[in-house]
Scaffold this motif. Sequence first.
Motif, PDB file in Angstrom:
ATOM      1  N   PRO A 412      -8.124   5.926   2.894  1.00 44.60           N
ATOM      2  CA  PRO A 412      -9.172   6.921   2.612  1.00 44.60           C
ATOM      3  C   PRO A 412      -8.765   8.026   1.645  1.00 44.60           C
ATOM      4  O   PRO A 412      -9.423   9.052   1.570  1.00 44.60           O
ATOM      5  CB  PRO A 412      -9.464   7.499   4.004  1.00 44.60           C
ATOM      6  N   TYR A 413      -7.675   7.831   0.917  1.00 41.39           N
ATOM      7  CA  TYR A 413      -7.225   8.814  -0.065  1.00 41.39           C
ATOM      8  C   TYR A 413      -6.385   8.085  -1.116  1.00 41.39           C
ATOM      9  O   TYR A 413      -5.903   6.975  -0.874  1.00 41.39           O
ATOM     10  CB  TYR A 413      -6.409   9.925   0.603  1.00 41.39           C
ATOM     11  N   PRO A 414      -6.198   8.671  -2.290  1.00 33.64           N
ATOM     12  CA  PRO A 414      -5.354   8.024  -3.302  1.00 33.64           C
ATOM     13  C   PRO A 414      -3.902   7.966  -2.840  1.00 33.64           C
ATOM     14  O   PRO A 414      -3.362   8.968  -2.368  1.00 33.64           O
ATOM     15  CB  PRO A 414      -5.507   8.937  -4.528  1.00 33.64           C
ATOM     16  N   TYR A 415      -3.301   6.788  -2.948  1.00 34.11           N
ATOM     17  CA  TYR A 415      -1.888   6.638  -2.596  1.00 34.11           C
ATOM     18  C   TYR A 415      -1.047   6.765  -3.850  1.00 34.11           C
ATOM     19  O   TYR A 415      -1.280   6.075  -4.840  1.00 34.11           O
ATOM     20  CB  TYR A 415      -1.639   5.283  -1.928  1.00 34.11           C
ATOM     21  N   GLN A 416      -0.053   7.629  -3.816  1.00 33.23           N
ATOM     22  CA  GLN A 416       0.817   7.872  -4.965  1.00 33.23           C
ATOM     23  C   GLN A 416       2.226   7.386  -4.640  1.00 33.23           C
ATOM     24  O   GLN A 416       2.757   7.694  -3.576  1.00 33.23           O
ATOM     25  CB  GLN A 416       0.850   9.365  -5.304  1.00 33.23           C
ATOM     26  N   ASP A 417       2.809   6.638  -5.563  1.00 34.81           N
ATOM     27  CA  ASP A 417       4.152   6.107  -5.351  1.00 34.81           C
ATOM     28  C   ASP A 417       4.810   5.927  -6.706  1.00 34.81           C
ATOM     29  O   ASP A 417       4.475   5.014  -7.462  1.00 34.81           O
ATOM     30  CB  ASP A 417       4.095   4.782  -4.602  1.00 34.81           C
ATOM     31  N   GLN A 418       5.764   6.801  -7.026  1.00 26.67           N
ATOM     32  CA  GLN A 418       6.376   6.787  -8.350  1.00 26.67           C
ATOM     33  C   GLN A 418       7.322   5.612  -8.553  1.00 26.67           C
ATOM     34  O   GLN A 418       7.646   5.259  -9.692  1.00 26.67           O
ATOM     35  CB  GLN A 418       7.136   8.100  -8.598  1.00 26.67           C
ATOM     36  N   THR A 419       7.786   4.988  -7.461  1.00 31.67           N
ATOM     37  CA  THR A 419       8.728   3.876  -7.569  1.00 31.67           C
ATOM     38  C   THR A 419       8.032   2.530  -7.521  1.00 31.67           C
ATOM     39  O   THR A 419       8.522   1.547  -8.081  1.00 31.67           O
ATOM     40  CB  THR A 419       9.776   3.971  -6.441  1.00 31.67           C
ATOM     41  N   MET A 420       6.890   2.476  -6.881  1.00 31.22           N
ATOM     42  CA  MET A 420       6.203   1.200  -6.658  1.00 31.22           C
ATOM     43  C   MET A 420       5.652   0.617  -7.957  1.00 31.22           C
ATOM     44  O   MET A 420       5.026   1.320  -8.746  1.00 31.22           O
ATOM     45  CB  MET A 420       5.059   1.396  -5.666  1.00 31.22           C
ATOM     46  N   ASP A 421       5.870  -0.682  -8.150  1.00 31.87           N
ATOM     47  CA  ASP A 421       5.198  -1.451  -9.183  1.00 31.87           C
ATOM     48  C   ASP A 421       3.894  -1.953  -8.559  1.00 31.87           C
ATOM     49  O   ASP A 421       3.904  -2.831  -7.693  1.00 31.87           O
ATOM     50  CB  ASP A 421       6.079  -2.620  -9.621  1.00 31.87           C
ATOM     51  N   ALA A 422       2.772  -1.395  -8.980  1.00 29.98           N
ATOM     52  CA  ALA A 422       1.498  -1.694  -8.326  1.00 29.98           C
ATOM     53  C   ALA A 422       1.167  -3.189  -8.383  1.00 29.98           C
ATOM     54  O   ALA A 422       0.685  -3.765  -7.395  1.00 29.98           O
ATOM     55  CB  ALA A 422       0.377  -0.875  -8.954  1.00 29.98           C
TER      56      ALA A 422
END
Length: 474
Positions: A412-422
């Motif tokens: 229910p919100y934007p997920y932020q992950d600087q390491t993850m390759d989407a």
Amino acid sequence: MTTDPSPLTILHLGLGAFHRAHQALYLQQLHALGDHRWVLASGNLRPDMQQTIAALQAQQGAYTLETVSAQGVRSYTRVESIRRVLAYTPDLAALVALAQQPGTRIISFTVTEAGYYLDSRDQIDWDGAPELRQDLQALRADSGSAGGGVVCTLYGALSVMLRARMRANAGAVTLLCCDNLRHNGDRTRSGLLQFVLALGDAELAHWISMHSTSPNAMVDRITPRPTPDVVQRVRQATGRDDPAALMAESFIQWVMEDRFAHGRPAWERVGVELVESVVPYEEAKIRLLNATHCCIAWAGTLAGYRFIHEGTQDRAIRQMAFDYMTDDAIPALSPSPLDLARYRDVVLERFTNPAIEDSNQRVAMDGFSKIPGFIAPTIGERLARGAGIAGVAMLPALFLAYLQRWHAGQIPYPYQDQTMDAHAAHALCAAPDPVAAFAADRVLWGRLAGDARLTDALRSAYQRVITWTRERSA
């Protein structure tokens, strides 16, 4: 008020809420005792927080800090230890000018864990860090200048500042990391030297090695992003209209190794713990607080909660967290100079504080950094001892279930992950056997990736998580 006519300076990079609720407060407490020998100057490496910076500049760096206990007791402190608020410019001119002053004896920084670009072997991840490559190019292009090119990363900024300090013959300096990063001083120093050597500046690398220190430190205080409600409460409680006001929990801790190159404030007078080694303190914090925070954020999101305190007050989620700490984390950390059972109980009490309104969104972010940093070490140590990992396996299992919801567009919100390759994360979730794909991911698990014991434990834990979520929605 009598002040030292020429106080020494701590130059801090990263003028965010945590710095103002933590490091700046400790120095303010020293000032309250009459010790004004040190002051802060703070600024950012990127053009963010412009409204807050403008408010702080209008108030000569002063602001009001509201603290709230788990019992709901609020108190208010006027913090005036930041004597200079440095405006952002692309060339970081104000920061560089102050860094080369002899009276600047400490350069500290808070740039978030992902701002160090280090992999599991403490090597810079150049492939995943285009900003670092851009900084290298900018500094190489301006290698003959007194400062350097336009940079935006910590390593780039420190290279420019320390190069200027070296050329000014301004003396030794301490580089003090204040981020939640295991062995933060050692790792920051390693990353910086890797960057400088990649830059080809052997002279600067030698100067850093000979004229600076990087003590390890552990910091702790839950500090949510400031909201308009804080400004309103400050106005009601103090009569002061303070757009730079912020709020934090009442708990605060700072433990650091006493390895400073050119002096330091008398922090021990205001509760900072100066120790020979920070390792047992940071390990307890990372595994009992940070990992548990993630557990509650991921589980709380799956359960439909918005805030950390809601999940902590949920009996089933609290039990998951308690079992992880009691059954797996505390045995892995023992023996320890800390009372780990008491530390566990304090952590859970802090997380129940409803006044903090710490969001699951904030805590749940960067899972691809947090699993290898906060959770995998306990799993690795337990497996090395031939011990079970049923409790700790629940944490990555919760993240996998959370990731599946993200994959389906149901967070229910934007997920932020600087390491993850989407793209890789979506492929993992869509794999015929997502648990096996998850357990084999080297970004998450390093040497543990593909270990059959890890895969089996994750499979069992993931089934328990799925059963739990289905029962809740029934």
